[in-house]
Design an enzyme around this catalytic site. Structure first.
Site, PDB file in Angstrom:
ATOM      1  N   LYS A 130       7.875  -0.513   6.069  1.00  0.00           N
ATOM      2  CA  LYS A 130       7.291   0.788   5.767  1.00  0.00           C
ATOM      3  C   LYS A 130       8.433   1.723   5.393  1.00  0.00           C
ATOM      4  O   LYS A 130       9.284   2.021   6.221  1.00  0.00           O
ATOM      5  CB  LYS A 130       6.559   1.279   7.010  1.00  0.00           C
ATOM      6  CG  LYS A 130       5.968   2.644   6.910  1.00  0.00           C
ATOM      7  CD  LYS A 130       5.040   2.844   8.083  1.00  0.00           C
ATOM      8  CE  LYS A 130       4.530   4.259   8.147  1.00  0.00           C
ATOM      9  NZ  LYS A 130       3.577   4.431   9.240  1.00  0.00           N
ATOM     10  N   GLY A 188       0.749   5.439   1.104  1.00  0.00           N
ATOM     11  CA  GLY A 188      -0.010   6.454   1.823  1.00  0.00           C
ATOM     12  C   GLY A 188       0.743   7.756   1.799  1.00  0.00           C
ATOM     13  O   GLY A 188       1.721   7.887   1.054  1.00  0.00           O
ATOM     14  N   GLY A 233       0.826  -1.202   0.000  1.00  0.00           N
ATOM     15  CA  GLY A 233       0.000   0.000   0.000  1.00  0.00           C
ATOM     16  C   GLY A 233       0.851   1.238   0.000  1.00  0.00           C
ATOM     17  O   GLY A 233       2.050   1.182   0.269  1.00  0.00           O
ATOM     18  N   PHE A 292       2.684   8.903   3.860  1.00  0.00           N
ATOM     19  CA  PHE A 292       4.005   8.778   4.460  1.00  0.00           C
ATOM     20  C   PHE A 292       5.018   8.155   3.519  1.00  0.00           C
ATOM     21  O   PHE A 292       6.199   8.325   3.645  1.00  0.00           O
ATOM     22  CB  PHE A 292       3.879   7.873   5.679  1.00  0.00           C
ATOM     23  CG  PHE A 292       3.174   6.588   5.329  1.00  0.00           C
ATOM     24  CD1 PHE A 292       3.882   5.546   4.781  1.00  0.00           C
ATOM     25  CD2 PHE A 292       1.803   6.462   5.492  1.00  0.00           C
ATOM     26  CE1 PHE A 292       3.247   4.385   4.399  1.00  0.00           C
ATOM     27  CE2 PHE A 292       1.172   5.291   5.117  1.00  0.00           C
ATOM     28  CZ  PHE A 292       1.894   4.259   4.572  1.00  0.00           C
ATOM     29  N   GLY A 293       4.562   7.356   2.542  1.00  0.00           N
ATOM     30  CA  GLY A 293       5.463   6.579   1.708  1.00  0.00           C
ATOM     31  C   GLY A 293       4.798   5.271   1.356  1.00  0.00           C
ATOM     32  O   GLY A 293       3.606   5.244   1.106  1.00  0.00           O
ATOM     33  N   ASP A 303      -4.947   9.156  14.901  1.00  0.00           N
ATOM     34  CA  ASP A 303      -5.313   8.834  13.524  1.00  0.00           C
ATOM     35  C   ASP A 303      -5.931   7.442  13.462  1.00  0.00           C
ATOM     36  O   ASP A 303      -5.634   6.655  12.590  1.00  0.00           O
ATOM     37  CB  ASP A 303      -4.060   8.896  12.646  1.00  0.00           C
ATOM     38  CG  ASP A 303      -4.434   8.964  11.173  1.00  0.00           C
ATOM     39  OD1 ASP A 303      -3.577   8.621  10.345  1.00  0.00           O
ATOM     40  OD2 ASP A 303      -5.581   9.321  10.847  1.00  0.00           O
ATOM     41  N   VAL A 332       4.428   0.790   1.814  1.00  0.00           N
ATOM     42  CA  VAL A 332       4.648  -0.383   2.646  1.00  0.00           C
ATOM     43  C   VAL A 332       4.824  -1.605   1.744  1.00  0.00           C
ATOM     44  O   VAL A 332       4.030  -1.828   0.837  1.00  0.00           O
ATOM     45  CB  VAL A 332       3.452  -0.623   3.594  1.00  0.00           C
ATOM     46  CG1 VAL A 332       3.716  -1.823   4.474  1.00  0.00           C
ATOM     47  CG2 VAL A 332       3.200   0.596   4.446  1.00  0.00           C
TER      48      VAL A 332
END
Ligand code: NAG
Ligand code: NAG
Ligand code: NAG
Ligand code: NAG
Ligand code: NAG
Ligand code: NAG
Length: 754
Positions: free
Chosen positions: A589, A570, A568, A572-573, A684, A575
């Site tokens: 991650k 997101g 995936g 943030f970067g 979150d 995974v």
């Protein structure tokens, strides 16, 4: 439907297309520009996909468009000015993307808009005053962005407005109050976590349909009686914590039907009126950190729906109302730091009664508190021995009995409390030895046996290797390692006869070697079986042993971070799934270091995870970090996220599974908030961040924006962060998860007089 890939540009040929619904798939790539020429389109639903890139400006060509759903994707860039041409548009959703920039002023042309949800992006700038001209607007959800400036006054004169949710921004100024304004439809108003000042204007309360009123953590001043509570017949949530509302509590509040009442750290003084016992719908009530004195009103026992009750850090006097503990629904009762006295209730669930004036015994029934995580009874007058039944509290992480009048010895059964992290028995009258059984407590991080009458050898194995002299001072006759500033223990050497010595010399080696051989055989036989069974145990015990995994190993494990290993992407970067040389599956991650913010988020996550260990948190196996590469190596969760299970058609959760997930998430949060050494606020929590392992046990992950709460902060923020916040836009099932939070059991009685 689980469809993936990109959207074919050939869609642009379907010139009669009216509805384009790709909701809840895994489509990626850019917004297909070609569809901007399908003039008959009325509905575009791209919600819950993996689209990236900007929203193309030609979108403004779709003059028939009425519904535009782009929420839950990875769109970036700003909303194009051309959107102002969509005069038929009723619904505009872009929540949960990475969009930024301003809300275009052309929005004032979109006079059909009914529902605008832009939450959880990086939008900034002012809320354009033109929004005030959208006179059909019912929903305006701007939460969790970076909006600044004040609330346009016209906005509060839109008579159709039902929900105005702008929490978690940087808005400021006063709330426009014009008595000519009225908000006859207003149901939810969420202004929490901004910088608003001034009075809460009375006119806002002229909204007789108001259900949720959340103004926490601002700089509102003024008084409570100013608020005509009696008119708010439908109110369920009243959140005022963290403001400067200096007044006493008006009796009229007793007449409102609210289920949640939060007014922590507001400077409220005086008594709690008896009339509060009339708030018969009350579920959660908190007045932590005010200057309230007088007794806990006896009428509180009538609140038969109460689940959470927090009066900590006030000046309450009088005796504890034992009937409170009979309220069947009550799961959290916190009255620490008051001057309450009375007899310790025998049916404690999970309580912090510290620093009060409770007297009495520790009941044997204490062993029945099967789910307890924190038990803080320090600073009271408890005068009994510690019952051995306490050993059955397998979930307890924090046991504080300091500063009481406990006597007798420390039960060996304490060694059975496998989750124990912190143990404070200081300042009592305990005698005997410190049980060696405590050496087996894997998670024990701090102990305090000071100021007792203990004697004998201080255990030196397991966690005791790390404890310092400060944990053992002022006892009668402790001995052991000189590191602990105690005398060495004198070994009792018995005189043995020559014959006995000989016997020992011959017999012992024979016996020992026989035992060894037998043990070895048994061990080998069991090993096979165990390796399957004890996955869970292994999970527990191996945590904390940080492994070193090099960048090179990560590259190998993930096939060079190949696309096929991608789990995936997101904000943030990315995974990746990976397989370590020893066969262990992991999730890697990789943090996208383009922005400083993400790098900070990585540090936040590392920081947050460093000291956390819980069955329901995703285990961090290692981290790999250098100047231009940062990653976290985590346990691989084979069943993916709860989000996947909730929203995709080929997955389904039954009731029991859902319930278990709720309990798991709640336990994780309970641990984060109360169980870890520094309270951590996840910030979150959503189904995408709850992952399921092969046994469908839920693990909370993604601590990228978690906040560590030090002592001072937690006073003002914990309660208010626990407000419902804004529910994720219409289609999320956040409530599935958040509803369970209310069921967390906590009981805190510290520092009173039990
Ligand atoms: C508020 O809205 C009403 C119509 O809904 C309008 O008549 C009135 O002038 C507005 N008041 C102000 C002060 O703008
Ligand atoms: C509240 O609304 C009513 C009508 O709904 C109106 O008569 C009254 O003046 C309003 N009061 C305030 C303070 O706005
Ligand atoms: C509460 O409501 C009742 C009935 O509506 C009313 O008689 C009473 O005065 C109210 N109490 C307060 C303190 O406002
Ligand atoms: C509210 O509580 C007070 C005192 O407990 C009681 O006398 C009164 O009757 C109650 N009022 C209502 C409307 O229930
Ligand atoms: C002892 O403390 C050090 C440093 O505080 C820590 O790195 C280590 O893991 C601790 N050891 C045990 C057994 O807790
Ligand atoms: C243990 O408790 C005593 C008395 O409350 C305190 O002075 C001491 O600092 C504590 N030691 C540790 C290691 O917390």
């Amino acid at each position: 439907m689980g469809l993936r890939g990109t959207v074919s540009p050939n869609l642009g040929n379907l010139s009669f297309l009216v509805i384009l619904n790709l909701y809840n798939n895994s489509f990626g790539g850019h917004f297909p520009k070609e569809i901007c020429w399908l003039h008959r389109l009325k509905v575009i639903d791209f919600g819950h996909n993996k689209f990236i890139g900007e929203i193309p400006a030609p979108l403004g060509n779709l003059s028939q468009l009425q519904y535009l759903y782009l929420d839950f994707n990875n769109f970036s860039g700003s909303i194009p000015q051309s959107i102002g041409n969509l005069r038929q548009l009723k619904i505009l959703y872009t929540s949960f993307n990475q969009m930024s920039g301003l809300i275009p002023q052309t929005i004032s042309n979109m006079s059909s808009l009914v529902d605008v949800q832009l939450a959880d992006n990086y939008f900034s700038g002012w809320i354009p005053k033109e929004i005030g001209y959208l006179d059909k607007l019912e929903y305006l959800i701007l939460a969790n962005n970076s909006f600044r400036g004040s609330i346009p006054s016209k906005l509060l004169n839109i008579s159709s407005l039902k929900r105005l949710e702008v929490e978690y921004n940087y808005l400021s100024g006063t709330i426009p109050s014009d008595t000519r304004y009225s908000l006859p439809s207003l149901e939810n108003i969420h202004f929490d976590h901004n910088n608003f000042v001034g009075n809460i204007p009375k006119s806002i309360f002229n909204a007789s349909k108001l259900i949720q009123f959340q103004f926490s953590v601002n700089e509102f001043s003024g008084t409570l009686p100013n608020i005509p509570f009696e008119d708010l017949r439908n109110l369920t949530h009243l959140a005022l914590s963290g403001n400067h509302i200096l007044s006493n509590l008006p009796k009229s509040i007793g007449n409102i039907t609210t289920t949640h009442f939060w007014a922590d750290s507001c400077g409220i003084y005086g008594n709690i009126p008896l009339e509060f016992g009339n708030m018969s719908n009350l579920i959660s009530f908190s007045l932590d950190g005010n200057n309230i004195n007088g007794p806990i009103p006896s009428t509180f026992k009538d609140l038969q729906k109460l689940e959470a009750f927090d009066l900590s850090n006030n000046g309450l006097k009088g005796s504890f109302i034992e009937e409170l503990c009979e309220i069947k629904s009550l799961v959290q009762l916190t009255i620490e730091y008051n001057k309450i006295s009375g007899v310790l209730p025998t049916y404690i669930i999970e309580v912090d009664f510290s620093s009060n004036a409770f007297i009495g015994n520790l009941p044997l029934e204490i062993g029945n508190l099967r789910a307890i995580v924190l038990l803080d009874l320090s600073g009271n007058h408890i005068s009994s021995n510690i019952p051995t039944t306490i050993g059955s509290l397998k979930t307890l992480q924090d046991l504080a009995l300091a500063d009481n009048k406990l006597n007798g010895s420390i039960p060996t059964s304490l060694g059975d409390m496998v989750s124990l992290i912190s143990l404070d028995l200081s300042q009592n009258m305990l005698t005997g030895v410190i049980p060696k059984s405590l050496e087996s407590l894997l998670y024990l991080q701090s102990v305090n046996f000071s100021y007792n009458r203990l004697q004998g050898e201080i255990p030196d194995g397991g966690p005791f290797k790390n404890f310092t002299a400060q944990s053992f001072t002022h006892n009668e006759a402790l001995c052991g390692n000189s590191r602990l500033h105690v005398p060495q223990c004198v070994k009792q050497v018995k005189k043995t006869s020559m014959a006995k010595k000989l016997l020992l010399k011959c017999l012992v080696p024979i016996v020992v070697s026989t035992i060894l051989v037998v043990a070895l055989i048994i061990l080998l036989k069991q090993k096979k079986r165990k390796s399957n069974e004890s996955n869970l145990e292994r999970g527990l015990s191996s945590f904390g042993v940080a492994r070193r995994i090099s960048y090179y190993e990560l590259v190998q494990a993930t096939n060079g971070f190949s696309e096929s290993n991608l789990l995936g992407r997101g904000g943030f970067g990315s995974v990746y799934q990976g397989k370590l040389p020893d066969g262990e599956m992991v999730a890697v991650k990789v943090i996208d270091l383009q922005s400083e913010e993400k790098s900070r988020s990585f540090d936040a996550e590392c920081n947050a995870m460093r000291n956390l260990r819980h069955r329901n948190l995703v285990k961090i196996i290692s981290s790999c970090s250098n100047l231009d590469f940062k990653s976290l190596v985590m346990e691989f969760m084979s069943n993916g996220s709860v989000d996947k299970w909730l929203y995709s058609n080929n997955h389904c959760l039954n009731f029991l599974q859902r319930l278990n997930i709720m309990i798991d998430v709640a336990s994780a949060l309970e641990y984060l908030h109360h169980g870890s050494s520094i309270p951590v606020i996840h910030c979150d929590l959503k189904p995408t961040n709850v992952l399921l392992d092969e046994n469908m046990v839920a693990h909370v992950s993604d601590f990228g924006i978690a906040k560590l709460m030090d002592e001072g902060q937690s006073k003002t923020h914990t309660q208010t962060l626990a407000t419902i916040g804004y529910p994720a836009p219409a289609r999320t099932n956040m409530t599935d998860v958040t509803a369970s939070l209310i069921k967390i059991k906590t009981l805190v009685l510290g520092a009173n007089g039990v």
